[in-house]
Design a protein around this motif. Structure first.
Motif: not given
Length: 559
Positions: A40, A362-363, A366-367, A369
């Protein structure tokens, strides 16, 4: 005075970064050599709180760093600690504060908070090397609330209003731009975010400044800029080269916003007064609650962060919990408050607030990364370095001595006998001297005493270094001797820190004693929600009368 003291403490622990590189895991991370990231795009790192500022300072020496922490208080402590560990320019360390209000609440965040955020946005997107106002940010610290709250797209593009001695800036143009930046015109400048005009003199109180400034004009040219005291309106000190009037609101009152506000009058329940003021270019309390109706796009803060930055997520478990609690509270308040506002005007919220709501945690992670960012999840929990995406530093949380001199002597002596260099540190020189006298009186020797802004310590046997802070030795910390938060005249209340019996101050009712929290139902029928209130006990006004209690929303209180 405090600023000068903080400058003396800048970088005082930086020489020990080389010592820490004797720990192989720290050396790999600090050198940017760790490549075994999880699928991830993140790397879980077992690291106690005390060594995280050191790791952040080391990483920032290679490329920009972004650190996300659970709360505003954690962010302030982290910035202070980073100043002592970072070997570079301390002015390149910045804090992205979070709003004190919910996105949909009809209350505005403080002008000083907004001005500080706007300064950070501008420096992130349009840095100017060597410029004292717009210098690049190398280390950015933010509470998770700042990460998950969307911002108006294009905020960083707002042209800064800078007053510089000897430069041409017509007074009428300066006044117009101050009004667009949501400054309030008054006869006498007393509070932050105000300005006044008297002939060829312009007084402005920039929210991020300690004192207002008086700008004297000669024609269209700025002749001089001097600070003055709001209490007696008298100037003091030498002339100032330049002053940056950062905006007071994150909603710029430009022509497009004013026109849209005028068209919406009569179409949003209980918002006509607010819309009419905005249409006239007058900043009004709570106008940020109408952001989704007045602007086209809101975007995540992540879009402003450097694409090649290192990102440190401090305690992901706490970050997630804090983000989820914020989102839950905001959604409940939105459903309740706007249902009440719309009663009699149809059901449901009168405008859609989806784009202004807190982002999913979580979003948001994730952005982060995306691009070429390295994302590190720093945790106190055990990890297995043999597995992909996991690394463990040799550092440990130090033993808590809590003022017990015998335990402290035994613990420190054990560290020295094991071959560790022991550093004892405190923010105030007087506190450090008292710790030194106490330890030496107990027979503890072989310690290096350093005044620094570090708040938490660590013990790293692999590096042969132990840092013990006042908190580790006594169980509490004195006031950090860092730069004073001139942007705040009052300390906003932090509900998580209140204990029964604490004194608080209400803006209208005065001083009272905190008893606890109480939840009340707000809203109607299916849109019911709850909101927390403080329960306060007041002293009896005269002998023989019982104390009275009063409850009020937290936004009205300070300590």
């Amino acid at each position: 005075m405090a600023d000068k003291q903080a400058q003396v403490l800048d970088g005082v622990l930086a020489p020990y970064l080389e010592t820490l590189k004797a720990d192989p895991a720290f050396a790999r991370l600090a050198g940017g050599q760790e490549e075994d990231f999880a699928p991830d795009g993140t790397l879980s790192v077992q690291a106690p709180a005390g060594i995280r500022p050191a790791l952040g300072a080391a990483l920032a020496s290679i490329k920009p760093l972004v650190m996300v922490v659970p709360s505003q208080r954690d962010a302030e402590e982290m910035v202070a600690s980073l100043r002592s560990w970072y070997p570079g320019d301390p002015s390149s360390i910045a804090l992205l504060q979070a709003w004190e209000t919910l996105p949909h609440e009809r209350l505005s965040p403080r002008a000083d908070t907004v001005a500080s955020r706007m300064a950070v946005f501008r420096r992130l997107v349009h840095p100017k090397a060597g410029d004292p106002l717009f210098g690049p940010i190398q280390l950015l610290v933010m509470p998770v609330r700042s990460l998950i709250q969307p911002i108006v797209q294009g905020l960083a593009e707002v042209e800064p209003l800078v007053f510089a001695g000897g430069e041409d800036l017509p007074l009428e143009q300066a006044v117009e731009r101050l009004q667009t930046a949501s400054y309030t015109r008054t006869d006498l400048v007393m509070d932050r975010g105000e300005y006044a005009v008297r002939g060829g003199i312009l007084d402005v109180f920039v929210p991020t400044a300690a004192h207002p400034v008086r700008i004297e004009y000669f024609g269209d040219t700025i002749d001089s800029i001097r600070a003055f005291h709001a209490s007696d309106q008298r100037t003091y000190g030498e002339d100032i080269d330049q002053a940056w009037a950062t905006p007071c609101r994150e909603l710029e009152l430009n022509e497009q916003v004013r026109t849209r506000a005028a068209k919406l009058v009569g179409h949003i329940a209980n918002a006509d007064d607010m819309l009419e003021s905005i249409a006239q270019g007058i900043p009004v309390e709570g106008m940020e609650s109408l952001l989704p109706a007045l602007v086209d796009h809101l975007s995540p803060v992540e879009t402003l962060l450097p694409q090649k930055a290192s990102v440190l997520l401090s305690d992901p478990e706490l970050l997630r919990r804090s983000a989820e609690d914020l989102a839950k509270t905001a959604n409940e308040f939105l459903a309740a408050s706007w249902h009440v506002a719309a009663s009699g005007h149809g059901s449901g919220a009168p405008i859609s607030f989806d784009q202004a709501s807190f982002l999913d945690y979580d979003s948001a992670v994730e952005s982060l990364t995306q691009g070429q960012r390295d994302v590190y999840k720093l945790t106190d929990l055990s990890v297995d370095p043999s597995l992909q995406g996991q690394e463990a530093l040799g550092a440990q949380t130090p033993e808590e001595f809590r003022g017990d001199e015998n335990r402290a002597r035994a613990g420190i002596s054990g560290l020295i006998e094991a071959g560790s260099e022991v550093l004892v540190t405190a923010a105030a020189q007087g506190t450090l001297s008292r710790l030194r006298r106490a330890l030496e009186a107990s027979g503890t020797v072989g310690i290096t005493y350093i005044q620094s802004l570090a708040t938490d310590g660590f013990v790293d046997p692999k590096a042969g270094l132990a840092l013990l802070t006042e908190r580790d030795l006594t169980g509490h910390s004195s006031a950090v001797a860092g730069p004073k938060a001139t942007k705040r005249r009052r300390k906003a209340i932090d509900l998580s820190e209140l204990k029964a019996g604490d004194f608080v101050v209400h803006e209208s009712h005065g001083i009272g004693r905190f008893l606890g929290m109480r939840q009340r139902q707000v809203g109607l029928k299916a849109s019911k929600g709850t909101r927390e209130y403080l329960v306060i006990e007041y002293a009896p006004p005269s002998a023989g009368l019982r104390p009275t209690s009063f409850s009020c929303p937290p936004t009205s209180w300070t300590r």
